[in-house]
Design an enzyme around this catalytic site. Structure first.
Site, PDB file in Angstrom:
ATOM      1  N   HIS A 194       0.594  15.400  -4.368  1.00 34.98           N
ATOM      2  CA  HIS A 194       1.970  15.361  -4.868  1.00 34.98           C
ATOM      3  C   HIS A 194       2.892  16.335  -4.283  1.00 34.98           C
ATOM      4  O   HIS A 194       2.568  17.508  -4.737  1.00 34.98           O
ATOM      5  CB  HIS A 194       1.948  15.279  -6.253  1.00 34.98           C
ATOM      6  CG  HIS A 194       3.373  14.404  -6.697  1.00 34.98           C
ATOM      7  ND1 HIS A 194       4.630  14.833  -6.340  1.00 34.98           N
ATOM      8  CD2 HIS A 194       3.577  13.292  -7.540  1.00 34.98           C
ATOM      9  CE1 HIS A 194       5.495  13.828  -7.025  1.00 34.98           C
ATOM     10  NE2 HIS A 194       4.702  13.126  -7.810  1.00 34.98           N
ATOM     11  N   ASN A 249       5.544  -4.822   4.751  1.00 30.21           N
ATOM     12  CA  ASN A 249       5.137  -3.995   3.855  1.00 30.21           C
ATOM     13  C   ASN A 249       5.006  -4.677   2.398  1.00 30.21           C
ATOM     14  O   ASN A 249       6.327  -4.621   1.785  1.00 30.21           O
ATOM     15  CB  ASN A 249       6.028  -2.759   4.201  1.00 30.21           C
ATOM     16  CG  ASN A 249       5.649  -1.716   3.142  1.00 30.21           C
ATOM     17  OD1 ASN A 249       4.895  -1.594   1.936  1.00 30.21           O
ATOM     18  ND2 ASN A 249       6.560  -0.540   3.228  1.00 30.21           N
ATOM     19  N   CYS A 257       4.837   2.982  -3.225  1.00 30.24           N
ATOM     20  CA  CYS A 257       3.745   2.359  -2.439  1.00 30.24           C
ATOM     21  C   CYS A 257       2.355   3.066  -2.528  1.00 30.24           C
ATOM     22  O   CYS A 257       1.191   2.289  -2.083  1.00 30.24           O
ATOM     23  CB  CYS A 257       3.964   2.520  -0.934  1.00 30.24           C
ATOM     24  SG  CYS A 257       5.626   1.471  -0.386  1.00 30.24           S
ATOM     25  N   HIS A 300       2.340  -7.463  10.495  1.00 25.78           N
ATOM     26  CA  HIS A 300       2.866  -8.713  11.316  1.00 25.78           C
ATOM     27  C   HIS A 300       2.719  -9.662  10.521  1.00 25.78           C
ATOM     28  O   HIS A 300       3.771 -10.583  10.326  1.00 25.78           O
ATOM     29  CB  HIS A 300       2.037  -8.823  12.355  1.00 25.78           C
ATOM     30  CG  HIS A 300       2.538  -9.952  13.304  1.00 25.78           C
ATOM     31  ND1 HIS A 300       2.015 -11.307  13.321  1.00 25.78           N
ATOM     32  CD2 HIS A 300       3.583  -9.861  14.451  1.00 25.78           C
ATOM     33  CE1 HIS A 300       2.772 -12.091  13.948  1.00 25.78           C
ATOM     34  NE2 HIS A 300       3.643 -11.343  14.804  1.00 25.78           N
ATOM     35  N   HIS A 304      -2.050   2.130   4.839  1.00 27.62           N
ATOM     36  CA  HIS A 304      -0.911   1.756   4.395  1.00 27.62           C
ATOM     37  C   HIS A 304       0.045   1.055   5.487  1.00 27.62           C
ATOM     38  O   HIS A 304       0.436   1.727   6.297  1.00 27.62           O
ATOM     39  CB  HIS A 304      -0.250   2.604   3.305  1.00 27.62           C
ATOM     40  CG  HIS A 304       1.029   2.196   3.054  1.00 27.62           C
ATOM     41  ND1 HIS A 304       1.439   1.039   2.440  1.00 27.62           N
ATOM     42  CD2 HIS A 304       2.405   2.730   3.253  1.00 27.62           C
ATOM     43  CE1 HIS A 304       2.816   0.796   1.965  1.00 27.62           C
ATOM     44  NE2 HIS A 304       3.397   1.979   2.466  1.00 27.62           N
ATOM     45  N   HIS A 342     -14.510   2.479   8.567  1.00 33.18           N
ATOM     46  CA  HIS A 342     -13.330   1.637   8.862  1.00 33.18           C
ATOM     47  C   HIS A 342     -12.076   2.482   8.204  1.00 33.18           C
ATOM     48  O   HIS A 342     -12.406   3.101   7.070  1.00 33.18           O
ATOM     49  CB  HIS A 342     -13.458   0.124   7.882  1.00 33.18           C
ATOM     50  CG  HIS A 342     -14.789  -0.343   8.633  1.00 33.18           C
ATOM     51  ND1 HIS A 342     -14.858  -1.317   9.425  1.00 33.18           N
ATOM     52  CD2 HIS A 342     -15.910  -0.597   7.717  1.00 33.18           C
ATOM     53  CE1 HIS A 342     -16.025  -1.840   9.646  1.00 33.18           C
ATOM     54  NE2 HIS A 342     -16.798  -1.431   8.590  1.00 33.18           N
TER      55      HIS A 342
END
Length: 415
Positions: free
Chosen positions: A202, A328, A123, A324, A295, A291
């Site tokens: 990582h 994902n 992702c 919503h 994710h 803002h």
């Protein structure tokens, strides 16, 4: 589009599930934060998710590529031959020729185009792709780059009964985005955003982090995507390390000094007190950020970031509403969140947008964008943004299937 009725039918036709798995799924779906307008690939609607073909995955991606890239090129007034760099990230599908090669072939791009095809990045792949382009731009001037980000769900439905692998079926949905980037200064007045900085973290060297989010086989040999219980802990640890590196790049000196002083006071107080000195100090990111583009890994991910960064419901609204409406969508979810902010006309010239993403490995990547001009153009949210936020984001799954909670295992039969 997946409504409650259809989701229930899909679950019922998964033959390896029993009452305990149904009860677990009910709890997971109800608390997931997804609505009734998320999308699934066409294979789900022909009841073939247990027997996908290679062509199912490729055709799913080609349908997205041909629609989205075509629209972006038309909107920008560019020809495919003007693209100098192409980066494609689709984690769960590796085909030969590559998906990037299929795009080059379809759009008849130049022979000297620089092409990169990323798989397995999870992702967080969008910001990895952006970082690759950023590095290429350092040594190549006046270039155009396309970043194409999506996920192929057709070949990746899990049909077993391992709870840690069933969760992926509940959360992941179809979606994708194409981003046009350039380092041509003459185009500055046409740009929407300017990249200020980007940091990648990582934790693959940590076994606990590496194994918390991984594709593997279950005991019966069925391939699925395992989401471990230690995932929130791994995400928090990676996020903290990422924040340590990016904070000095995005926050004013006064906030960094304030945090350092307060942290030192907290540490000294802890040394001199057996009861501690209350909650740990928190960086005020709002001193350098307007803002927050988070994710949509799930409701728990959004809640956790909100608590750790002391964010308001207004700050979290774009991520919650994206989860919503679209679910994902893996690496592309950040751009749906950004699109919500644009559709709501939140983004004004000079505003700073902080993007935060997590991915298998385990990775946390973040970056800061500056809004170059007031934004409020139509996008993927145009047909529904006026309905958001709704009065309630509770889906009707519990109302329709709540009776499963009270069933007796010895007599249960799914109707």
């Amino acid at each position: 589009m997946l409504d409650t009725e259809f989701c229930g039918e899909v679950i019922k036709r998964t033959k390896n599930l029993g009452l305990f798995e149904y009860q677990f799924l009910l709890k997971a779906i109800v608390s997931a934060g997804l609505g009734e307008q998320t999308y699934a690939p066409r294979i789900m609607f022909s009841s073939r998710e247990d027997n996908p073909t290679l062509d199912d995955g490729i055709s799913e991606m080609e349908e997205f590529f041909q629609d989205s890239i075509g629209k972006l090129l038309e909107r920008s007034g560019l020809s495919p031959t003007q693209i100098d760099v192409l980066v494609v990230n689709v984690s769960m599908l590796s085909a030969v020729p590559s998906l990037s090669a299929r795009i080059v072939n379809y759009y008849k791009m130049r022979e000297d185009i620089k092409v990169f095809n990323l798989t397995g990045m999870g992702c967080s792949a969008s910001l990895i792709s952006i970082d690759m382009v950023r590095n290429i731009f350092k040594s190549h001037k006046n270039r155009y780059a396309l970043v194409v980000t999506s996920e192929s769900l057709s070949p990746n439905w899990y049909s077993g009964n391992n709870r840690s692998m069933i969760l992926a079926n509940c959360l992941f949905r179809s979606g994708g985005c194409v981003i046009l980037l350039s380092n041509n200064k003459a185009l500055a007045d046409q740009a929407m955003f300017k990249l200020k900085c980007l940091v990648r973290t990582h934790h693959g060297a940590r076994d606990e982090s590496y194994e918390c989010c991984i594709q593997r086989e279950d005991a019966q040999g069925r391939i699925g995507f395992h989401l471990g219980r230690n995932l929130p802990k791994a995400a928090t640890r990676a996020f903290i390390d990422n924040l340590k590196e990016i904070s000095p790049k995005i926050l004013p000196i006064r906030e960094l000094v304030r945090f350092a002083v307060v942290s030192m006071y907290h540490k000294i107080t802890n040394w001199n007190s057996t009861k501690g000195s209350g909650p740990r100090p928190v960086l005020n990111l709002k001193t350098g950020v307007d803002h927050f583009c988070i994710h949509t890994g799930g409701k728990a991910v959004i809640d956790g970031i909100g608590v750790n960064l002391n964010l308001s419901e207004y700050d979290l609204e774009p991520a919650r509403m994206t989860l919503h409406r679209f679910g994902n969508t893996s690496a592309s979810s950040l751009w749906y969140v950004l699109g919500y902010m644009e559709a709501k006309k939140r983004l004004k010239k000079g505003d700073k947008v902080f993007m935060i993403s997590f991915g298998a490995g385990f990775k946390c990547n973040s970056c800061l964008w500056e809004v170059v001009r007031d934004l409020g153009d139509g996008n993927v949210w145009s047909d529904c943004v006026d309905r958001y936020p709704p009065e309630s984001i509770v889906n009707p799954f519990l109302e329709k299937y709540g009776w499963i909670r009270d069933e007796d295992p010895s007599t249960f039969k799914m109707p």
